[in-house]
Design an enzyme around this catalytic site. Structure first.
Site, PDB file in Angstrom:
ATOM      1  N   GLY A  32       2.246   5.554   4.567  1.00 36.43           N
ATOM      2  CA  GLY A  32       1.411   6.206   5.573  1.00 36.43           C
ATOM      3  C   GLY A  32       0.025   5.626   5.720  1.00 36.43           C
ATOM      4  O   GLY A  32      -0.816   6.200   6.393  1.00 36.43           O
ATOM      5  N   THR A  33      -0.220   4.478   5.107  1.00 39.80           N
ATOM      6  CA  THR A  33      -1.560   3.919   5.205  1.00 39.80           C
ATOM      7  C   THR A  33      -1.713   2.952   6.366  1.00 39.80           C
ATOM      8  O   THR A  33      -2.785   2.410   6.561  1.00 39.80           O
ATOM      9  CB  THR A  33      -1.941   3.200   3.904  1.00 39.80           C
ATOM     10  OG1 THR A  33      -0.833   2.426   3.471  1.00 39.80           O
ATOM     11  CG2 THR A  33      -2.303   4.189   2.833  1.00 39.80           C
ATOM     12  N   GLY A  34      -0.652   2.730   7.094  1.00 39.03           N
ATOM     13  CA  GLY A  34      -0.794   1.927   8.300  1.00 39.03           C
ATOM     14  C   GLY A  34      -0.278   0.510   8.200  1.00 39.03           C
ATOM     15  O   GLY A  34      -0.660  -0.335   9.002  1.00 39.03           O
ATOM     16  N   GLY A  70       0.818  -1.203   0.000  1.00 35.70           N
ATOM     17  CA  GLY A  70       0.000   0.000   0.000  1.00 35.70           C
ATOM     18  C   GLY A  70       0.847   1.246   0.000  1.00 35.70           C
ATOM     19  O   GLY A  70       2.037   1.183   0.301  1.00 35.70           O
ATOM     20  N   PRO A  71       0.252   2.371  -0.314  1.00 30.42           N
ATOM     21  CA  PRO A  71       1.017   3.625  -0.351  1.00 30.42           C
ATOM     22  C   PRO A  71       1.553   3.992   1.031  1.00 30.42           C
ATOM     23  O   PRO A  71       1.072   3.466   2.039  1.00 30.42           O
ATOM     24  CB  PRO A  71      -0.008   4.662  -0.823  1.00 30.42           C
ATOM     25  CG  PRO A  71      -1.286   3.960  -1.022  1.00 30.42           C
ATOM     26  CD  PRO A  71      -1.143   2.544  -0.671  1.00 30.42           C
ATOM     27  N   HIS A 102     -10.406  32.613 -11.247  1.00 29.67           N
ATOM     28  CA  HIS A 102      -9.845  31.330 -11.659  1.00 29.67           C
ATOM     29  C   HIS A 102     -10.497  30.187 -10.876  1.00 29.67           C
ATOM     30  O   HIS A 102     -11.017  29.224 -11.457  1.00 29.67           O
ATOM     31  CB  HIS A 102      -8.325  31.352 -11.431  1.00 29.67           C
ATOM     32  CG  HIS A 102      -7.627  30.090 -11.809  1.00 29.67           C
ATOM     33  ND1 HIS A 102      -6.838  29.987 -12.929  1.00 29.67           N
ATOM     34  CD2 HIS A 102      -7.590  28.868 -11.226  1.00 29.67           C
ATOM     35  CE1 HIS A 102      -6.358  28.771 -13.004  1.00 29.67           C
ATOM     36  NE2 HIS A 102      -6.792  28.070 -11.977  1.00 29.67           N
ATOM     37  N   GLU A 103     -10.501  30.319  -9.574  1.00 27.76           N
ATOM     38  CA  GLU A 103     -11.062  29.242  -8.750  1.00 27.76           C
ATOM     39  C   GLU A 103     -12.568  29.145  -8.955  1.00 27.76           C
ATOM     40  O   GLU A 103     -13.128  28.049  -8.982  1.00 27.76           O
ATOM     41  CB  GLU A 103     -10.736  29.464  -7.274  1.00 27.76           C
ATOM     42  CG  GLU A 103      -9.244  29.477  -6.939  1.00 27.76           C
ATOM     43  CD  GLU A 103      -8.523  28.218  -7.399  1.00 27.76           C
ATOM     44  OE1 GLU A 103      -9.149  27.147  -7.471  1.00 27.76           O
ATOM     45  OE2 GLU A 103      -7.321  28.319  -7.710  1.00 27.76           O
ATOM     46  N   THR A 137       2.909  -0.588   8.715  1.00 24.78           N
ATOM     47  CA  THR A 137       3.747  -0.858   9.880  1.00 24.78           C
ATOM     48  C   THR A 137       2.891  -0.929  11.141  1.00 24.78           C
ATOM     49  O   THR A 137       3.101  -1.785  12.005  1.00 24.78           O
ATOM     50  CB  THR A 137       4.806   0.234  10.014  1.00 24.78           C
ATOM     51  OG1 THR A 137       5.472   0.378   8.768  1.00 24.78           O
ATOM     52  CG2 THR A 137       5.812  -0.119  11.066  1.00 24.78           C
ATOM     53  N   ASP A 185      -2.831  23.081 -13.684  1.00 24.45           N
ATOM     54  CA  ASP A 185      -4.005  22.579 -14.406  1.00 24.45           C
ATOM     55  C   ASP A 185      -3.587  22.062 -15.775  1.00 24.45           C
ATOM     56  O   ASP A 185      -3.966  20.963 -16.179  1.00 24.45           O
ATOM     57  CB  ASP A 185      -5.026  23.707 -14.602  1.00 24.45           C
ATOM     58  CG  ASP A 185      -5.535  24.244 -13.279  1.00 24.45           C
ATOM     59  OD1 ASP A 185      -5.526  23.473 -12.300  1.00 24.45           O
ATOM     60  OD2 ASP A 185      -5.924  25.417 -13.225  1.00 24.45           O
TER      61      ASP A 185
HETATM   62  P1  ADP Z   1       3.188   2.791   6.516  1.00 22.21           P
HETATM   63  O1  ADP Z   1       2.052   2.181   5.750  1.00 22.21           O
HETATM   64  O2  ADP Z   1       3.956   3.730   5.654  1.00 22.21           O
HETATM   65  O3  ADP Z   1       4.006   1.790   7.223  1.00 22.21           O
HETATM   66  P2  ADP Z   1       2.573   3.582   9.157  1.00 22.21           P
HETATM   67  O4  ADP Z   1       1.993   2.305   9.617  1.00 22.21           O
HETATM   68  O5  ADP Z   1       3.948   3.851   9.596  1.00 22.21           O
HETATM   69  O6  ADP Z   1       2.483   3.720   7.589  1.00 22.21           O
HETATM   70  O7  ADP Z   1       1.592   4.750   9.595  1.00 22.21           O
HETATM   71  C1  ADP Z   1       2.063   5.969  10.080  1.00 22.21           C
HETATM   72  C2  ADP Z   1       1.124   6.536  11.101  1.00 22.21           C
HETATM   73  O8  ADP Z   1      -0.113   6.901  10.530  1.00 22.21           O
HETATM   74  C3  ADP Z   1       0.772   5.560  12.177  1.00 22.21           C
HETATM   75  O9  ADP Z   1       1.715   5.582  13.197  1.00 22.21           O
HETATM   76  C4  ADP Z   1      -0.577   6.046  12.655  1.00 22.21           C
HETATM   77  O10 ADP Z   1      -0.422   7.081  13.594  1.00 22.21           O
HETATM   78  C5  ADP Z   1      -1.173   6.631  11.405  1.00 22.21           C
HETATM   79  N1  ADP Z   1      -2.072   5.684  10.752  1.00 22.21           N
HETATM   80  C6  ADP Z   1      -1.922   5.169   9.522  1.00 22.21           C
HETATM   81  N2  ADP Z   1      -2.932   4.345   9.218  1.00 22.21           N
HETATM   82  C7  ADP Z   1      -3.743   4.307  10.283  1.00 22.21           C
HETATM   83  C8  ADP Z   1      -4.958   3.619  10.590  1.00 22.21           C
HETATM   84  N3  ADP Z   1      -5.534   2.793   9.711  1.00 22.21           N
HETATM   85  N4  ADP Z   1      -5.518   3.819  11.790  1.00 22.21           N
HETATM   86  C9  ADP Z   1      -4.934   4.643  12.682  1.00 22.21           C
HETATM   87  N5  ADP Z   1      -3.802   5.313  12.466  1.00 22.21           N
HETATM   88  C10 ADP Z   1      -3.199   5.164  11.282  1.00 22.21           C
HETATM   89 ZN    ZN Z   2      -6.556  26.109 -11.534  1.00 20.00          ZN
HETATM   90 MG    MG Z   3       6.023   1.599   7.222  1.00 21.82          MG
END
Ligand code: ADP
Ligand code: ZN
Ligand code: MG
Length: 687
Positions: A246-248, A243-244, A466-467, A250, A542
């Protein structure tokens, strides 16, 4: 940020505690210096008082000498006096002055430097001619190793060795007095088990219901394998979280560690990487050895793309054999252990596209758990998790926040919540309210809000039109995404204003949708041209988007008449060797086709905006007044959108939340500051 975060990072419970480095090194240096001093003190005849040649001759003539030792390799004669002579005041005084421990009666007492051994021997013979034979003292010969010079020779080597050793230790990050260069092939995994617990639970992971279910199933496999193997099924060897950023991913793995109830090894792909050849492979083997001892257990490899990158792609040949070795040994180990050994590998990556195909083959990571950016329900749940530790104003509504943050990943949401709390603190508020969140969202979207950025009134007018152009065009285009808000508050360096839309959760786009999207993107430039008769550079991003979309319509998706159903997209293309798979003639056709699509879009947008000229005016004027307009403001100004299919957001909230910018109504549900658990009813009602 949740309070659970700080547990695993700094203080890996699986590792030996780190000793303050440098302590024992100081001791080594002190000991070495002491050793040198001791050698100088004892190991050398330099202590003996030296006498001159004439003094020596007098000594011999007056029969004061008992023993004479010629140390050949040092060109020194050591002289031992007779007991009688020792009592002679002439020598006694001199000896006592130079001796530290009192005069040793056994001698030697004096020394004399000689020019060369041979001349001394003949000189001595000469001297003895005057002395009767029975009173002569025989010259004794000795070879003596000089500890000091010995030390100079060997000690130097020793010092270099010690220095080298310390350097190695520092490079390998070894800790503890054991000399960890020998542990370089040991895996760096942190072990979490009954004693070392992670405090993250599934409660801390919001949304991701399917992913949670899958990892929970894996834990079930480990705890009760017979339940699954009874019917002939095989336990999976590994699962890959994709997954991208920051999606959780880890976070989810941490939660598994916290809840699995089996030992959990955690390490990152880069932990295998070391500058020494063969170390990575050794660490993989060691990791699996440890894991098998602890089975049933889970091994988690975060950011596995650090080692799992596909071999021989986009790199200088031979440049990274070491990583290949590491990957190979990982593959071998994964094949090697039987499915019932009770070790399951969990890995995470945000670059599945660069992973080696061999890793993804069934039998290795045979499950891929994909973790996408959260949809609106997911965002609401994540907001609820991160709002929990914050002191909230009753007006704060997680639903509304979720609706305003399309495209945010979990990490962004955590960031918004933290920012909001900081902003509220700066404003000396008792609780964090909706305005703080609003500002936090703006800040996270586009960098710091630049309140004091100097922008001329004329520029502001241009930005407003514009907006407004984007907003009005989107309002009257059937397939455009519904608007969330439009703002002319300058943010960051580049963006002077923005219109924010709520994209549908969708993965397939039809031609009409893409065309409408492009028209909406043209709204800004078209409005400028209509209103001012001039265009500005404000439409750069744009135009960039439009051009990209048009080119992909023509060259990738086959969405045009001229080129037809051809796609020049090559998913296997190497990163560097790019070749146009089409002729120059086709290239020209492509360019012509793209230009036609773009021109048609622009004309359509202009026509649309000319039709709605008075709406454009109304929105722009209101924007200049209020700076930020929400969906309901637009409804008030220019009427309901003609295509009133319920938006995802409305479906999700069952139409209960139509007016996001009005003050809170007082339904009890709204005033609840983020219930402790995500309400399961909310989640299941998502479309
Ligand atoms: P990655 O997918 O890059 O490993 P992380 O698991 O490190 O992302 O997520 C970073 C932070 O974002 C987590 O420590 C948490 O605080 C927040 N976060 C991300 N996804 C969730 C989720 N599904 N629920 C709650 N917090 C989340
Ligand atoms: Zn624009
Ligand atoms: Mg990670």
């Amino acid at each position: 940020m949740s309070a659970n975060e700080n547990h695993t990072k700094d203080n890996k419970p699986g590792m030996p505690p780190r000793h303050p480095r440098g302590n024992y090194q100081t001791w080594i240096i002190i000991a070495t210096l002491g050793f040198i001093l001791l050698l100088m003190y004892f190991g050398n005849s330099g202590e003996l008082p030296a006498i001159t040649r004439s003094e020596f001759e007098t000594m011999i003539e007056s029969r004061d000498v008992k023993r004479l030792v010629l140390i050949k390799n040092q060109d020194v004669v050591e002289i031992t006096l007779t007991p009688d002579a020792l009592n002679n005041a002439k020598y006694k005084e001199r000896l006592e002055k130079s001796s530290r421990f009192g005069v040793n009666p056994a001698g030697p007492h004096f020394k004399m430097k000689v020019g060369s051994v041979d001349t001394f021997i003949s000189d001595y013979r000469e001297l003895n001619k005057k002395i009767p034979r029975n009173e002569q003292v025989d010259l004794q010969f000795e070879e003596r190793s000089d500890y000091f010079s010995l030390f100079l020779n060997w000690g130097f080597l020793l010092l270099i060795l010690i220095g080298f050793w310390m350097l190695m230790r520092r490079m390998t990050g070894g800790a503890g007095p054991g000399g960890q260069i020998f542990n370089i092939g040991k895996s760096r995994a942190a072990l979490f088990d009954a004693e070392n617990k992670v405090k993250v639970t599934f409660q801390d992971v919001a949304g991701l219901d399917e992913a949670k279910e899958e990892v929970q199933e894996i834990v079930e496999f480990l705890k009760n394998p017979s339940k699954f193997t009874r019917l002939g099924g095989k336990i999976p060897k590994g699962a890959l979280l994709v997954g991208p950023p920051g999606t959780g991913k880890t976070l989810l793995a941490k939660a598994v560690a916290g809840e699995a109830g089996v030992p959990f090894f955690s390490l990152s792909g880069s932990d295998f990487v070391e500058m020494f050849v063969g170390v990575g492979a050794a660490r993989v083997r060691d990791l699996f050895k440890q894991a098998k001892e602890k089975a049933p257990c889970i091994v988690f490899i975060d950011e596995i793309d650090a080692i799992g990158r596909s071999r021989g792609r986009g790199q200088i040949p031979g440049a990274n054999d070491e990583r290949e070795n590491t990957l190979n040994s990982l593959l071998v180990e994964m094949d090697g252990f039987a499915t019932d050994s009770g070790v399951i590998i969990l890995a995470a990556t945000n670059r599945p596209d660069v992973l080696d195909a061999a890793l993804l083959r069934p039998g290795r990571f045979d499950r891929q758990i994909s973790i996408d950016k959260p949809d609106i329900a997911g965002r609401e749940a994540i907001f609820k998790v991160h709002l929990k530790p914050i002191k909230l104003d009753p007006g704060v509504d997680a639903k509304k926040l979720a609706a305003q943050t399309p495209g945010f990943a979990g990490a962004d949401i955590a960031n918004v919540c933290n920012e909001a709390a900081l902003i509220a603190a700066r404003r000396d508020k008792q609780a964090v309210d909706m305005q703080d969140f609003q500002d936090a969202i703006d800040r996270v979207i586009g960098g710091l809000e630049k309140k004091n950025k100097i922008i001329s009134p004329e520029e502001k007018r241009i930005v407003a039109y514009h907006e407004a152009g984007h907003a009005v065009a989107g309002w009257f285009l059937e397939h455009a995404d519904p608007l969330v808000k439009v703002s002319i508050v300058p943010r960051g360096v580049a963006a002077l204003g923005y219109a924010q839309y709520l994209p549908k959760e969708q993965f397939l786009y039809q031609t009409e949708q893409l065309l409408d999207e492009m028209c909406m993107a043209f709204g800004g430039r078209a409005a400028e041209e209509i209103v001012f008769g001039k265009i500005s550079t404000g439409a750069l991003s744009d135009l960039e988007r439009i051009t990209k979309m048009a080119y992909s319509m023509v060259t990738i998706y086959g969405m045009n008449k001229e080129i037809g159903n051809l796609s020049f997209y090559d998913s296997k293309a190497s990163e560097y060797a790019f070749q146009k798979p089409y002729s120059e003639a086709t290239a020209e056709k492509i360019d012509r086709e793209v230009k036609r699509i773009v021109d048609e879009c622009y004309e359509r947008t202009k026509k649309l905006l000319l039709q709605h000229r008075q709406h454009l005016e109304a929105v722009a004027q209101e924007l200049l007044k209020k700076e930020i307009l929400f969906q309901n403001d637009l409804e008030r100004l220019i009427g309901k959108r003609p295509f009133d299919k319920p938006t995802t957001y409305q479906q999700f909230t069952n139409g209960s939340e139509q007016k996001p910018a009005t003050p809170q109504n007082n339904s009890p549900e709204k005033n609840e500051p983020a219930p402790a658990e995500p309400n399961p009813g909310d989640i299941s009602s998502k479309p």
